[in-house]
Design a protein around this motif. Structure first.
Motif, PDB file in Angstrom:
ATOM      1  N   ALA A  55       0.844  -1.193   0.000  1.00  0.00           N
ATOM      2  CA  ALA A  55       0.000   0.000   0.000  1.00  0.00           C
ATOM      3  C   ALA A  55       0.876   1.238   0.000  1.00  0.00           C
ATOM      4  CB  ALA A  55      -0.900   0.007   1.235  1.00  0.00           C
ATOM      5  N   SER A  56       0.402   2.282  -0.627  1.00  0.00           N
ATOM      6  CA  SER A  56       1.067   3.575  -0.547  1.00  0.00           C
ATOM      7  C   SER A  56       1.134   3.999   0.918  1.00  0.00           C
ATOM      8  CB  SER A  56       0.255   4.605  -1.338  1.00  0.00           C
ATOM      9  OG  SER A  56       0.672   5.917  -1.045  1.00  0.00           O
ATOM     10  N   GLY A  57       2.232   4.634   1.291  1.00  0.00           N
ATOM     11  CA  GLY A  57       2.313   5.182   2.645  1.00  0.00           C
ATOM     12  C   GLY A  57       1.183   6.157   2.911  1.00  0.00           C
ATOM     13  N   TRP A  58       0.777   6.875   1.852  1.00  0.00           N
ATOM     14  CA  TRP A  58      -0.306   7.843   2.012  1.00  0.00           C
ATOM     15  C   TRP A  58      -1.647   7.146   2.203  1.00  0.00           C
ATOM     16  CZ3 TRP A  58       1.940  11.653   3.756  1.00  0.00           C
ATOM     17  CH2 TRP A  58       3.200  12.025   3.286  1.00  0.00           C
ATOM     18  N   HIS A  59      -1.793   5.947   1.669  1.00  0.00           N
ATOM     19  CA  HIS A  59      -3.000   5.149   1.916  1.00  0.00           C
ATOM     20  C   HIS A  59      -3.020   4.738   3.388  1.00  0.00           C
ATOM     21  CE1 HIS A  59      -5.639   1.520   0.449  1.00  0.00           C
ATOM     22  NE2 HIS A  59      -6.296   2.331   1.259  1.00  0.00           N
ATOM     23  N   THR A  60      -1.881   4.258   3.874  1.00  0.00           N
ATOM     24  CA  THR A  60      -1.782   3.895   5.288  1.00  0.00           C
ATOM     25  C   THR A  60      -2.078   5.111   6.160  1.00  0.00           C
ATOM     26  OG1 THR A  60      -0.149   2.193   4.742  1.00  0.00           O
ATOM     27  CG2 THR A  60      -0.275   2.883   7.049  1.00  0.00           C
ATOM     28  N   ALA A  61      -1.560   6.278   5.773  1.00  0.00           N
ATOM     29  CA  ALA A  61      -1.803   7.502   6.535  1.00  0.00           C
ATOM     30  C   ALA A  61      -3.292   7.863   6.544  1.00  0.00           C
ATOM     31  CB  ALA A  61      -0.976   8.655   5.974  1.00  0.00           C
ATOM     32  N   ALA A  62      -3.960   7.709   5.406  1.00  0.00           N
ATOM     33  CA  ALA A  62      -5.389   8.020   5.329  1.00  0.00           C
ATOM     34  C   ALA A  62      -6.199   7.067   6.211  1.00  0.00           C
ATOM     35  CB  ALA A  62      -5.872   7.953   3.884  1.00  0.00           C
ATOM     36  N   LEU A  63      -5.858   5.781   6.184  1.00  0.00           N
ATOM     37  CA  LEU A  63      -6.546   4.813   7.039  1.00  0.00           C
ATOM     38  C   LEU A  63      -6.267   5.107   8.509  1.00  0.00           C
ATOM     39  CD1 LEU A  63      -5.929   1.579   4.958  1.00  0.00           C
ATOM     40  CD2 LEU A  63      -8.120   2.781   5.294  1.00  0.00           C
ATOM     41  N   THR A  64      -5.031   5.495   8.812  1.00  0.00           N
ATOM     42  CA  THR A  64      -4.674   5.855  10.184  1.00  0.00           C
ATOM     43  C   THR A  64      -5.540   7.012  10.659  1.00  0.00           C
ATOM     44  OG1 THR A  64      -2.402   5.070   9.940  1.00  0.00           O
ATOM     45  CG2 THR A  64      -2.807   6.728  11.655  1.00  0.00           C
ATOM     46  N   MET A  65      -5.690   8.020   9.823  1.00  0.00           N
ATOM     47  CA  MET A  65      -6.497   9.177  10.209  1.00  0.00           C
ATOM     48  C   MET A  65      -7.936   8.763  10.476  1.00  0.00           C
ATOM     49  SD  MET A  65      -6.070  12.260  10.924  1.00  0.00           S
ATOM     50  CE  MET A  65      -7.102  13.650  11.349  1.00  0.00           C
ATOM     51  N   LYS A  66      -8.483   7.912   9.617  1.00  0.00           N
ATOM     52  CA  LYS A  66      -9.853   7.423   9.801  1.00  0.00           C
ATOM     53  C   LYS A  66     -10.004   6.735  11.160  1.00  0.00           C
ATOM     54  CE  LYS A  66     -12.786   3.767   7.993  1.00  0.00           C
ATOM     55  NZ  LYS A  66     -12.924   2.748   6.961  1.00  0.00           N
ATOM     56  N   LEU A  67      -9.057   5.863  11.495  1.00  0.00           N
ATOM     57  CA  LEU A  67      -9.111   5.124  12.753  1.00  0.00           C
ATOM     58  C   LEU A  67      -8.839   6.029  13.954  1.00  0.00           C
ATOM     59  CD1 LEU A  67      -7.241   1.928  11.507  1.00  0.00           C
ATOM     60  CD2 LEU A  67      -9.695   2.116  12.024  1.00  0.00           C
ATOM     61  N   PHE A  68      -7.910   6.965  13.801  1.00  0.00           N
ATOM     62  CA  PHE A  68      -7.558   7.927  14.853  1.00  0.00           C
ATOM     63  C   PHE A  68      -8.773   8.793  15.205  1.00  0.00           C
ATOM     64  CE2 PHE A  68      -4.778  11.948  15.671  1.00  0.00           C
ATOM     65  CZ  PHE A  68      -4.672  11.692  17.026  1.00  0.00           C
ATOM     66  N   VAL A  69      -9.425   9.350  14.201  1.00  0.00           N
ATOM     67  CA  VAL A  69     -10.587  10.214  14.424  1.00  0.00           C
ATOM     68  C   VAL A  69     -11.710   9.432  15.120  1.00  0.00           C
ATOM     69  CG1 VAL A  69     -12.451  11.457  13.233  1.00  0.00           C
ATOM     70  CG2 VAL A  69     -10.071  11.825  12.566  1.00  0.00           C
ATOM     71  N   ALA A  70     -11.926   8.191  14.714  1.00  0.00           N
ATOM     72  CA  ALA A  70     -12.996   7.382  15.308  1.00  0.00           C
ATOM     73  C   ALA A  70     -12.701   7.008  16.757  1.00  0.00           C
ATOM     74  CB  ALA A  70     -13.212   6.117  14.480  1.00  0.00           C
ATOM     75  N   SER A  71     -11.426   6.888  17.108  1.00  0.00           N
ATOM     76  CA  SER A  71     -11.086   6.413  18.448  1.00  0.00           C
ATOM     77  C   SER A  71     -10.723   7.513  19.440  1.00  0.00           C
ATOM     78  CB  SER A  71      -9.947   5.392  18.372  1.00  0.00           C
ATOM     79  OG  SER A  71      -8.765   5.985  17.869  1.00  0.00           O
ATOM     80  N   VAL A  72     -10.476   8.716  18.954  1.00  0.00           N
ATOM     81  CA  VAL A  72     -10.156   9.852  19.830  1.00  0.00           C
ATOM     82  C   VAL A  72     -11.150  10.964  19.509  1.00  0.00           C
ATOM     83  CG1 VAL A  72      -8.353  11.417  20.640  1.00  0.00           C
ATOM     84  CG2 VAL A  72      -7.714   9.161  19.779  1.00  0.00           C
ATOM     85  N   PRO A  73     -12.348  10.890  20.108  1.00  0.00           N
ATOM     86  CA  PRO A  73     -13.438  11.800  19.735  1.00  0.00           C
ATOM     87  C   PRO A  73     -13.306  13.190  20.372  1.00  0.00           C
ATOM     88  CG  PRO A  73     -14.178  10.314  21.439  1.00  0.00           C
ATOM     89  CD  PRO A  73     -12.771   9.897  21.087  1.00  0.00           C
ATOM     90  N   VAL A  74     -12.403  13.989  19.852  1.00  0.00           N
ATOM     91  CA  VAL A  74     -12.193  15.337  20.359  1.00  0.00           C
ATOM     92  C   VAL A  74     -13.405  16.199  20.015  1.00  0.00           C
ATOM     93  CG1 VAL A  74     -10.729  17.390  20.168  1.00  0.00           C
ATOM     94  CG2 VAL A  74      -9.691  15.111  20.287  1.00  0.00           C
ATOM     95  N   ALA A  75     -13.899  16.942  20.993  1.00  0.00           N
ATOM     96  CA  ALA A  75     -15.150  17.699  20.865  1.00  0.00           C
ATOM     97  C   ALA A  75     -15.181  18.605  19.636  1.00  0.00           C
ATOM     98  CB  ALA A  75     -15.388  18.515  22.129  1.00  0.00           C
ATOM     99  N   ASP A  76     -14.119  19.338  19.387  1.00  0.00           N
ATOM    100  CA  ASP A  76     -14.123  20.270  18.260  1.00  0.00           C
ATOM    101  C   ASP A  76     -13.374  19.717  17.058  1.00  0.00           C
ATOM    102  OD1 ASP A  76     -15.602  22.442  19.466  1.00  0.00           O
ATOM    103  OD2 ASP A  76     -13.884  22.670  20.802  1.00  0.00           O
ATOM    104  N   GLY A  77     -13.153  18.418  17.036  1.00  0.00           N
ATOM    105  CA  GLY A  77     -12.431  17.774  15.948  1.00  0.00           C
ATOM    106  C   GLY A  77     -10.930  17.796  16.193  1.00  0.00           C
ATOM    107  N   LEU A  78     -10.225  16.949  15.486  1.00  0.00           N
ATOM    108  CA  LEU A  78      -8.768  16.870  15.594  1.00  0.00           C
ATOM    109  C   LEU A  78      -8.161  17.948  14.698  1.00  0.00           C
ATOM    110  CD1 LEU A  78      -8.448  13.007  15.612  1.00  0.00           C
ATOM    111  CD2 LEU A  78      -7.715  14.534  17.442  1.00  0.00           C
TER     112      LEU A  78
END
Length: 162
Positions: free
Chosen positions: A70-93
């Protein structure tokens, strides 16, 4: 994709809208999973990183990667998806900078999840009620092997602040 309730190291379920006062250095959040396959890798690469080792198994065999990666940028995009879902910051990350590394390529059979740890909280000297929070997010596969390491600095606000 399976999703788990974000949980800091204390073992207590995280509030759905985290504010600055809800986190502490050492808190750790674990995401749900994302199962990757060759079609996802090729589709992302075709659109964003069209290199032979991301698009074609045969070409990838003779590359540095020794197989489809996978492209590193694909891994980065998936990481962001998982990060946002698991760290629910009130005003967004709200990102203020990142450092990213890919110690091993992400493969078509990887089932990814993230583990994000709060490593620093630096209160703003000029703006009360906000801080720069540093997270280290490891993207791991099903065998616990690190596919990406992301250190991100995020602006967080106390309740009632902005």
């Amino acid at each position: 994709m399976t999703q788990t309730t974000p949980t800091p190291a204390s073992g207590v379920a995280a509030p759905r809208n985290l504010h600055l006062e809800d986190i502490a250095v050492g808190d750790r959040f674990v995401s749900g999973e994302h199962a990757l396959d060759a079609e996802q890798i090729k589709a992302f690469a075709a659109q964003y990183d069209p290199q032979p080792f991301h698009l074609d198994e045969t070409a990838a065999e003779s590359s540095l990667f020794g197989g489809l990666a996978a492209s590193g940028w694909h891994t980065a995009a998936l990481t962001m998806k998982l990060f946002v879902a698991s760290v629910p910051v009130a005003d967004g990350l709200v990102g203020a900078g990142v450092e990213v590394s890919w110690p091993k390529p992400t493969r078509a059979d990887d089932i990814l999840h993230t583990q994000s740890t709060v490593t620093e909280i630096k209160p703003s000297r000029s703006r009360p009620g906000r801080a720069m929070v540093t997270f280290e997010t490891l993207t791991l596969n099903q065998d616990g092997e690190t596919r990406q390491r992301l250190v991100s600095r995020v602006v967080m606000f106390a309740r009632g602040q902005r």
